[in-house]
Design an enzyme around this catalytic site. Sequence first.
Site, PDB file in Angstrom:
ATOM      1  N   CYS A  92       0.853  -1.187   0.000  1.00 22.40           N
ATOM      2  CA  CYS A  92       0.000   0.000   0.000  1.00 22.40           C
ATOM      3  C   CYS A  92       0.890   1.238   0.000  1.00 22.40           C
ATOM      4  CB  CYS A  92      -0.886  -0.016   1.248  1.00 22.40           C
ATOM      5  SG  CYS A  92      -1.954   1.421   1.384  1.00 22.40           S
ATOM      6  N   HIS A 141      -9.189  -3.317  -2.480  1.00 26.77           N
ATOM      7  CA  HIS A 141      -8.214  -2.622  -1.637  1.00 26.77           C
ATOM      8  C   HIS A 141      -8.564  -1.130  -1.534  1.00 26.77           C
ATOM      9  CE1 HIS A 141      -3.793  -1.877  -0.470  1.00 26.77           C
ATOM     10  NE2 HIS A 141      -4.278  -0.666  -0.661  1.00 26.77           N
ATOM     11  N   GLU A 142      -8.875  -0.513  -2.671  1.00 24.55           N
ATOM     12  CA  GLU A 142      -9.164   0.931  -2.665  1.00 24.55           C
ATOM     13  C   GLU A 142     -10.480   1.233  -1.951  1.00 24.55           C
ATOM     14  OE1 GLU A 142      -6.701   2.662  -3.275  1.00 24.55           O
ATOM     15  OE2 GLU A 142      -5.557   1.153  -4.367  1.00 24.55           O
ATOM     16  N   HIS A 184     -10.035   1.512   1.664  1.00 28.54           N
ATOM     17  CA  HIS A 184      -9.532   2.826   2.090  1.00 28.54           C
ATOM     18  C   HIS A 184     -10.676   3.797   2.387  1.00 28.54           C
ATOM     19  CE1 HIS A 184      -5.188   2.733   1.870  1.00 28.54           C
ATOM     20  NE2 HIS A 184      -5.185   2.207   0.663  1.00 28.54           N
TER      21      HIS A 184
HETATM   22 ZN   LIG Z   1      -3.613   1.190  -0.119  1.00 27.57          ZN
END
Ligand SMILES: [Zn+2]
Length: 148
Positions: A92, A134-135, A138
């Site tokens: 990341c 993954h995004e 966030h």
């Molecule tokens: Zn990330």
Amino acid sequence: MILKIEKGQDNPILRQKAKKVKEIIPDIKQLILDMIETIKSNSNNIGLAAPQIGYSLRIIAVKTLPDESILVLINPEIKKKSFRKEILKEGCLSLPNFFAPVKRSKEITIQGLNPEGQLIKIKTKGLLSRILQHEINHLDGVLICDKV
Ligand SMILES: [Zn+2]
């Protein structure tokens, strides 16, 4: 403009739940252009969520593979997740030098608005599916160090 990446697992901006974009005003369009420029500035960058550049808003940008064009989604939502999962090592931009195996669904269906405000729906698998998950993490204040 290339934006500075927010870093650190205790960084408050990375830990809060990002707000939905209500209207795609010119400031949002500029932010999207800056996100695209920031991703393109480094070949290691494959995805970026707005909180990572200091804006607590639900916007993500990812490099699609293999043509490397940039997919931008505003207010993205995962509509379907495959039961089948896969574990792969991830890194990341906000956690330099940290890599961890993360379990994610192999295939997802995602929908969101493109920068023109049109609703788009994409079914994807493999690396792109992983990057999108993954995004989206966030946007909910979740980092890969939480998933180990
Ligand atoms: Zn990330």
